[in-house]
Write a protein that holds these residues in place. Structure first.
Motif, mmCIF file in Angstrom:
data_model
loop_
_atom_site.group_PDB
_atom_site.id
_atom_site.type_symbol
_atom_site.label_atom_id
_atom_site.label_comp_id
_atom_site.label_asym_id
_atom_site.label_seq_id
_atom_site.Cartn_x
_atom_site.Cartn_y
_atom_site.Cartn_z
ATOM 1 N N GLU A 127 122.861 46.376 -46.689
ATOM 2 C CA GLU A 127 122.554 46.300 -48.112
ATOM 3 C C GLU A 127 121.293 47.096 -48.446
ATOM 4 O O GLU A 127 121.238 47.823 -49.442
ATOM 5 C CB GLU A 127 122.378 44.832 -48.502
ATOM 6 C CG GLU A 127 122.208 44.574 -49.974
ATOM 7 C CD GLU A 127 122.320 43.093 -50.285
ATOM 8 O OE1 GLU A 127 123.380 42.684 -50.802
ATOM 9 O OE2 GLU A 127 121.361 42.339 -50.005
ATOM 10 N N THR A 163 116.030 41.409 -48.903
ATOM 11 C CA THR A 163 117.357 41.170 -48.348
ATOM 12 C C THR A 163 117.247 40.943 -46.844
ATOM 13 O O THR A 163 116.308 41.407 -46.199
ATOM 14 C CB THR A 163 118.310 42.350 -48.633
ATOM 15 O OG1 THR A 163 119.598 42.065 -48.071
ATOM 16 C CG2 THR A 163 117.793 43.657 -48.041
ATOM 17 N N HIS A 164 118.209 40.195 -46.305
ATOM 18 C CA HIS A 164 118.325 40.052 -44.854
ATOM 19 C C HIS A 164 119.398 40.993 -44.299
ATOM 20 O O HIS A 164 119.599 41.062 -43.083
ATOM 21 C CB HIS A 164 118.664 38.608 -44.477
ATOM 22 C CG HIS A 164 117.472 37.702 -44.486
ATOM 23 N ND1 HIS A 164 117.138 36.922 -45.565
ATOM 24 C CD2 HIS A 164 116.518 37.477 -43.552
ATOM 25 C CE1 HIS A 164 116.038 36.238 -45.300
ATOM 26 N NE2 HIS A 164 115.641 36.563 -44.088
ATOM 27 N N SER A 165 120.093 41.695 -45.209
ATOM 28 C CA SER A 165 121.181 42.585 -44.802
ATOM 29 C C SER A 165 120.671 44.015 -44.665
ATOM 30 O O SER A 165 120.272 44.642 -45.650
ATOM 31 C CB SER A 165 122.320 42.529 -45.827
ATOM 32 O OG SER A 165 123.251 43.567 -45.598
ATOM 33 N N ARG A 175 129.934 39.666 -52.656
ATOM 34 C CA ARG A 175 128.676 40.369 -52.396
ATOM 35 C C ARG A 175 128.878 41.873 -52.456
ATOM 36 O O ARG A 175 128.071 42.595 -53.040
ATOM 37 C CB ARG A 175 128.130 39.945 -51.035
ATOM 38 C CG ARG A 175 126.767 40.558 -50.708
ATOM 39 C CD ARG A 175 126.167 39.925 -49.474
ATOM 40 N NE ARG A 175 124.809 40.394 -49.234
ATOM 41 C CZ ARG A 175 123.882 39.708 -48.592
ATOM 42 N NH1 ARG A 175 124.153 38.506 -48.117
ATOM 43 N NH2 ARG A 175 122.671 40.207 -48.410
ATOM 44 N N SER A 199 113.186 48.197 -50.679
ATOM 45 C CA SER A 199 113.596 46.928 -50.073
ATOM 46 C C SER A 199 112.600 46.451 -49.032
ATOM 47 O O SER A 199 111.946 47.255 -48.361
ATOM 48 C CB SER A 199 114.979 47.061 -49.423
ATOM 49 O OG SER A 199 116.004 47.098 -50.383
ATOM 50 N N GLU A 219 116.603 38.395 -52.651
ATOM 51 C CA GLU A 219 117.881 38.180 -51.974
ATOM 52 C C GLU A 219 118.922 37.603 -52.928
ATOM 53 O O GLU A 219 119.484 36.529 -52.690
ATOM 54 C CB GLU A 219 117.690 37.255 -50.768
ATOM 55 C CG GLU A 219 118.765 37.446 -49.730
ATOM 56 C CD GLU A 219 118.543 36.626 -48.472
ATOM 57 O OE1 GLU A 219 119.410 36.708 -47.597
ATOM 58 O OE2 GLU A 219 117.532 35.929 -48.357
ATOM 59 N N GLN A 257 127.088 44.475 -54.990
ATOM 60 C CA GLN A 257 126.332 45.648 -54.537
ATOM 61 C C GLN A 257 126.791 46.894 -55.288
ATOM 62 O O GLN A 257 125.960 47.697 -55.748
ATOM 63 C CB GLN A 257 126.519 45.840 -53.031
ATOM 64 C CG GLN A 257 125.832 44.795 -52.179
ATOM 65 C CD GLN A 257 126.293 44.851 -50.731
ATOM 66 O OE1 GLN A 257 127.226 45.572 -50.389
ATOM 67 N NE2 GLN A 257 125.641 44.083 -49.880
ATOM 68 N N GLY A 298 122.576 36.672 -51.487
ATOM 69 C CA GLY A 298 122.664 35.995 -50.198
ATOM 70 C C GLY A 298 123.623 34.824 -50.170
ATOM 71 O O GLY A 298 124.206 34.508 -49.128
ATOM 72 N N GLN A 324 116.970 33.814 -55.658
ATOM 73 C CA GLN A 324 118.138 33.784 -54.777
ATOM 74 C C GLN A 324 119.330 33.121 -55.454
ATOM 75 O O GLN A 324 120.465 33.560 -55.300
ATOM 76 C CB GLN A 324 117.788 33.060 -53.477
ATOM 77 C CG GLN A 324 116.735 33.784 -52.656
ATOM 78 C CD GLN A 324 116.332 33.020 -51.411
ATOM 79 O OE1 GLN A 324 117.034 32.108 -50.978
ATOM 80 N NE2 GLN A 324 115.213 33.381 -50.823
#
Length: 255
Positions: A197, A192-194, A170, A37, A160, A174, A163, A83
């Motif tokens: 995740e 990803t911004h998580s 979500r 990631s 992402e 996952q 997102g 995305q």
């Protein structure tokens, strides 16, 4: 074997007569069958990296290597999931799934058999002849992922992909991605911004700095596979997530 290597990749864009440097000497790799990631501040050039890997743009300097061969600037070597699901509304679900295989010149009849088999595996049996507008957001993302999974290119670049989904969908996606990936072990580079995740899904995580971006930290995720969603409640997981949050704060503040 290293499926992908980025060697000293830098990229600048010309705007208003001056150059703006986005990427500054990026070095990273993805091993065969590995899930890696990329996380970093907004605007740090993560999607630009994908465009470089996909050959849509060329780096200002540096080299992109796949399985030992220099592929800098070459197109059609990666499987890409954006995305948004980006399904073609005039094509049926099964026709969307086989799009990448069709583009690669693979036999349509054989590809349709494969698509129907996989649509059943991911809970979309009965939707093969439907059009995308009848599907929920999560279902559309499953179709988009299958399109990437069944493409002939080994390396998957996922930008992402969850997102835009609500929190519950979500989480379901996952769990679904974990299950599907652990059955197939494709080489994956995932944006990803998580942080949660990234920790849940990955073998390793690269943390990008603010632009001009460099690799700030490489994090090896120590949790064994197969992983269940309940790993997020483990004290070691929570502690590691807190460390990543602190690292992200320090990157975002420029300290």
């Amino acid at each position: 074997m290293k499926k992908l290597e980025l060697k000293e990749i830098s990229k600048s864009f010309s705007t208003g007569g001056s150059d703006t440097k986005i990427l500054n000497g990026i070095n990273l790799h993805v091993n065969e069958g590995e899930f890696v990631s990329l996380i970093g501040p907004s605007g740090s050039g993560k999607t630009t990296l994908f465009h470089l890997i996909g050959g849509l743009i060329r780096p200002s300097s540096g080299q992109i290597v796949m399985e030992g061969s220099d592929v800098t600037g070459r197109k059609g070597l990666v499987s890409y999931m954006p995305q948004q699901a980006s399904l073609l509304p005039w094509r049926t679900v099964e026709e969307n799934v086989i799009l990448a295989r069709e583009t690669a010149g693979l036999p349509k009849a054989e590809s349709l058999v494969l698509a129907r088999e996989w649509l059943a595996k991911v809970g979309l049996q009965g939707y093969e002849k439907e059009h995308p507008h009848v599907l929920s957001g999560g279902m559309q993302q499953r179709v988009s992922f299958l399109r990437a999974l069944l493409s002939p290119q080994e390396l998957m670049c996922l930008d992402e992909p969850f997102g835009a989904l609500d929190a519950l969908t979500r989480e379901e996606m996952q769990h679904w991605l974990l299950k599907i990936w652990e059955q197939n072990k494709r080489s994956v580079l995932f944006i990803t911004h998580s942080l949660e995740e990234a920790l849940l899904l990955s073998d390793r995580i690269y943390l990008l700095s603010d632009k001009p971006s460099r690799i700030e930290r490489e994090v090896i995720v120590p949790f064994e596979r197969p992983r269940a969603l309940t790993i997020t409640e483990d004290p070691a997981f929570i502690s590691m997530k807190r460390e990543l949050i602190n690292l992200m704060k320090s990157v975002g503040s420029g300290s």
